[in-house]
Write an enzyme that holds these catalytic residues in place. Sequence first.
Site, PDB file in Angstrom:
ATOM      1  N   HIS A 192       0.796  -1.080  -0.044  1.00 40.92           N
ATOM      2  CA  HIS A 192      -0.200   0.111  -0.095  1.00 40.92           C
ATOM      3  C   HIS A 192       0.888   1.089   0.008  1.00 40.92           C
ATOM      4  O   HIS A 192       1.857   1.534  -0.989  1.00 40.92           O
ATOM      5  CB  HIS A 192      -1.014  -0.135   1.273  1.00 40.92           C
ATOM      6  N   HIS A 233      -2.348  -2.145  -9.846  1.00 37.32           N
ATOM      7  CA  HIS A 233      -3.340  -1.434  -8.774  1.00 37.32           C
ATOM      8  C   HIS A 233      -4.670  -2.392  -8.980  1.00 37.32           C
ATOM      9  O   HIS A 233      -5.079  -2.843  -9.897  1.00 37.32           O
ATOM     10  CB  HIS A 233      -3.709  -0.165  -9.348  1.00 37.32           C
ATOM     11  N   ASP A 263       2.639   5.318  -6.654  1.00 39.12           N
ATOM     12  CA  ASP A 263       3.936   5.346  -5.844  1.00 39.12           C
ATOM     13  C   ASP A 263       5.190   5.114  -6.789  1.00 39.12           C
ATOM     14  O   ASP A 263       6.168   5.117  -6.219  1.00 39.12           O
ATOM     15  CB  ASP A 263       3.865   4.180  -4.936  1.00 39.12           C
TER      16      ASP A 263
HETATM   17  C1  SDX Z   1      -1.171   2.200  -3.325  1.00 34.21           C
HETATM   18  O1  SDX Z   1      -6.010   0.726  -3.413  1.00 34.21           O
HETATM   19  C2  SDX Z   1      -5.883   1.864  -3.746  1.00 34.21           C
HETATM   20  O2  SDX Z   1      -6.449   2.848  -4.029  1.00 34.21           O
HETATM   21  C3  SDX Z   1      -4.461   2.231  -3.142  1.00 34.21           C
HETATM   22  C4  SDX Z   1      -3.508   3.364  -3.282  1.00 34.21           C
HETATM   23  C5  SDX Z   1      -4.149   4.623  -2.900  1.00 34.21           C
HETATM   24  O3  SDX Z   1      -4.175   5.833  -3.265  1.00 34.21           O
HETATM   25  O4  SDX Z   1      -4.736   4.419  -1.388  1.00 34.21           O
HETATM   26  O5  SDX Z   1      -3.770   3.693  -4.753  1.00 34.21           O
HETATM   27  C6  SDX Z   1      -2.251   3.404  -2.942  1.00 34.21           C
HETATM   28  O6  SDX Z   1      -1.520   1.518  -2.232  1.00 34.21           O
HETATM   29  C7  SDX Z   1      -0.948   1.981  -4.652  1.00 34.21           C
HETATM   30  C8  SDX Z   1      -0.371   0.349  -4.933  1.00 34.21           C
HETATM   31  C9  SDX Z   1       1.012   0.487  -4.359  1.00 34.21           C
HETATM   32  N1  SDX Z   1       1.690  -0.938  -4.275  1.00 34.21           N
HETATM   33  C10 SDX Z   1       2.653  -1.209  -5.137  1.00 34.21           C
HETATM   34  O7  SDX Z   1       2.988  -0.859  -5.964  1.00 34.21           O
HETATM   35  C11 SDX Z   1       3.142  -2.818  -4.866  1.00 34.21           C
HETATM   36  C12 SDX Z   1       3.112  -3.460  -6.089  1.00 34.21           C
HETATM   37  N2  SDX Z   1       1.804  -3.950  -6.575  1.00 34.21           N
HETATM   38  C13 SDX Z   1       1.231  -4.974  -6.214  1.00 34.21           C
HETATM   39  O8  SDX Z   1       1.500  -5.848  -5.195  1.00 34.21           O
HETATM   40  C14 SDX Z   1      -0.440  -5.062  -6.636  1.00 34.21           C
HETATM   41  O9  SDX Z   1      -0.449  -4.573  -8.053  1.00 34.21           O
HETATM   42  C15 SDX Z   1      -1.218  -4.497  -5.627  1.00 34.21           C
HETATM   43  C16 SDX Z   1      -1.109  -4.851  -4.268  1.00 34.21           C
HETATM   44  C17 SDX Z   1      -1.296  -3.075  -5.888  1.00 34.21           C
HETATM   45  C18 SDX Z   1      -2.715  -4.857  -6.380  1.00 34.21           C
HETATM   46  O10 SDX Z   1      -2.689  -6.162  -6.252  1.00 34.21           O
HETATM   47  P1  SDX Z   1      -3.876  -6.843  -6.596  1.00 34.21           P
HETATM   48  O11 SDX Z   1      -5.281  -6.260  -7.099  1.00 34.21           O
HETATM   49  O12 SDX Z   1      -4.298  -8.079  -5.516  1.00 34.21           O
HETATM   50  O13 SDX Z   1      -3.733  -7.717  -7.865  1.00 34.21           O
HETATM   51  P2  SDX Z   1      -3.074  -9.429  -7.743  1.00 34.21           P
HETATM   52  O14 SDX Z   1      -1.902  -9.227  -6.838  1.00 34.21           O
HETATM   53  O15 SDX Z   1      -4.134 -10.184  -7.895  1.00 34.21           O
HETATM   54  O16 SDX Z   1      -2.265  -9.248  -9.364  1.00 34.21           O
HETATM   55  C19 SDX Z   1      -2.871  -9.692 -10.432  1.00 34.21           C
HETATM   56  C20 SDX Z   1      -1.755 -10.280 -11.302  1.00 34.21           C
HETATM   57  C21 SDX Z   1      -1.089 -11.286 -10.354  1.00 34.21           C
HETATM   58  O17 SDX Z   1      -0.688 -12.304 -11.565  1.00 34.21           O
HETATM   59  P3  SDX Z   1      -1.015 -13.613 -11.691  1.00 34.21           P
HETATM   60  O18 SDX Z   1      -0.836 -14.411 -10.523  1.00 34.21           O
HETATM   61  O19 SDX Z   1      -2.543 -13.608 -12.064  1.00 34.21           O
HETATM   62  O20 SDX Z   1      -0.103 -14.223 -12.967  1.00 34.21           O
HETATM   63  O21 SDX Z   1      -0.586  -9.347 -11.421  1.00 34.21           O
HETATM   64  C22 SDX Z   1       0.318  -9.750 -10.801  1.00 34.21           C
HETATM   65  C23 SDX Z   1       0.112 -10.809  -9.821  1.00 34.21           C
HETATM   66  O22 SDX Z   1       1.023 -11.853  -9.637  1.00 34.21           O
HETATM   67  N3  SDX Z   1       0.794  -8.515 -10.202  1.00 34.21           N
HETATM   68  C24 SDX Z   1       2.393  -8.321 -10.412  1.00 34.21           C
HETATM   69  C25 SDX Z   1       2.251  -7.087  -9.635  1.00 34.21           C
HETATM   70  N4  SDX Z   1       1.057  -6.544  -9.333  1.00 34.21           N
HETATM   71  C26 SDX Z   1       0.072  -7.682  -9.594  1.00 34.21           C
HETATM   72  N5  SDX Z   1       3.399  -8.853 -10.767  1.00 34.21           N
HETATM   73  C27 SDX Z   1       4.365  -8.118 -10.658  1.00 34.21           C
HETATM   74  N6  SDX Z   1       4.730  -6.954  -9.916  1.00 34.21           N
HETATM   75  C28 SDX Z   1       3.444  -6.078  -9.561  1.00 34.21           C
HETATM   76  N7  SDX Z   1       3.687  -5.161  -8.952  1.00 34.21           N
END
Ligand code: SDX
Length: 430
Positions: free
Chosen positions: A270, A309, A365
């Site tokens: 997050h 996201h 971020d």
């Molecule tokens: C914020 O919710 C909000 O609004 C948050 C926010 C706010 O203003 O409050 O916008 C602020 O928290 C932004 C997000 C910051 N986090 C990151 O940058 C961390 C990296 N991102 C992730 O961990 C991820 O993308 C999330 C946590 C942000 C979202 O995760 P989800 O919606 O649970 O997505 P998922 O984990 O189910 O991913 C879907 C697919 C998966 O692949 P498969 O298993 O289907 O093959 O995408 C992949 C994931 O493995 N994936 C990533 C990835 N994010 C998702 N693979 C590599 N790197 C990534 N960053």
Amino acid sequence: MADSKESLSVTDNRTGETYEVPIEQGTVKAMAFRDMKVDEDDFGLMTYDPAFTNTANCRSTITYIDGENGVLEHRGYTIEDLCEHATYLEVAYLLIYGELPKQDELDEWVHEITIHTFVHENLKEFLGGFRYDAHPMGMLQSSVGALSTFYPGAKNIDDDRERFLATIRLIAKMPTLAAFAYRHNLGLPYNYPDNDLSYPGNFLSMMFKMTEAKYEPDPRLEKALDVLWILHADHEQNCSTAAVRAVGSSEVDPYSAVAAGVAALYGPLHGGANEAVLKMLDRIETVENIPDFLQGVKDRKERLMGFGHRVYKNYDPRARVIKKNVEEVLEVTGKSPKLEIATELEKHALDDDYFTERKLYPNVDFYSGLIYEALSLPTDMFTVMFAIPRTSGWMSQWLEMVKDEETKIARPRQIYTGERARDFVPIADR
Ligand code: SDX
């Protein structure tokens, strides 16, 4: 009876019964499934949605996001317009009251916040109890919670005056607590708020003033911070806001509820992602290492921090604005080698099906940390920079929650998969 077009007809194949479930605002009530039973003793059906990926927990008029098209609006105003034309405190007023302030309303709002920037002197001793290397987010979540002990009146959550005071105090004091944590880490004396300065200017003064009689913030950095804080102010039901609403639903005071929000924001998935992005860029080190790093992501050995996201399946509109902001800040502070790595990393990722198929684009971020680093902030202060502006979002959502007739204490159910009715075994026989 609901209009047949605006309803689901659900047939329970266990009984052959068909149920009409009304569709309201694109949702169906989860409680409608409790009527679907096999017999009178049956508890009925529940819905199962870990992480609430497809569950609305409230009605809100504060923030609208269209994830597919990368749209973000606060009370109907686009984030681009707000960044272009408003100040952060103006946007904070908009979030809290629902309308942009008239000049006299804004002046009064800014005055109230300005005269509440000091914290009780005891908080200095409280912060003094932390080790020099305590993470500032750990200090922030603790000191925000501690604020509840200085304002016991905030427990009267139905009192308008108490709600107003808590809103003003939290927005006003978050920068002070953040700066005090930073100064504690460096072993530097605290700088008290300077009421002659703007909200971002005062924060820069509390952070960086040394022996000069009066700190003079660079107006370009004040503007850059103000825009960054508008971009981070609110984002509908994100993890930390959901935490504030859930904890607030127990009718605890707002300081304690916001402390829960700070704790949730601390997580690397997050708000902690901006700190993780800089550490990731440090590890990549050179543009030449990008292909190997991205292969590591595809092999699931790495996560591309700052990408992806839950809601945006397109470019996060905030990342677009921040990217423009980065260039303006670096004109003041000097080039950053990490900006080149970040822009090349984005280019490689967006040229790669692995990421575009998963709709992984830069989020808020990805670039923000570059600005904080350019301001010479240590990486462990980056998430603190997110918590400061998100305070107005958390408080607007908390106020909406406490006033919402539908609000009840948050208490999810579970699917029990454990053992049942086991005979107790005396310790001698285990
Ligand atoms: C914020 O919710 C909000 O609004 C948050 C926010 C706010 O203003 O409050 O916008 C602020 O928290 C932004 C997000 C910051 N986090 C990151 O940058 C961390 C990296 N991102 C992730 O961990 C991820 O993308 C999330 C946590 C942000 C979202 O995760 P989800 O919606 O649970 O997505 P998922 O984990 O189910 O991913 C879907 C697919 C998966 O692949 P498969 O298993 O289907 O093959 O995408 C992949 C994931 O493995 N994936 C990533 C990835 N994010 C998702 N693979 C590599 N790197 C990534 N960053």
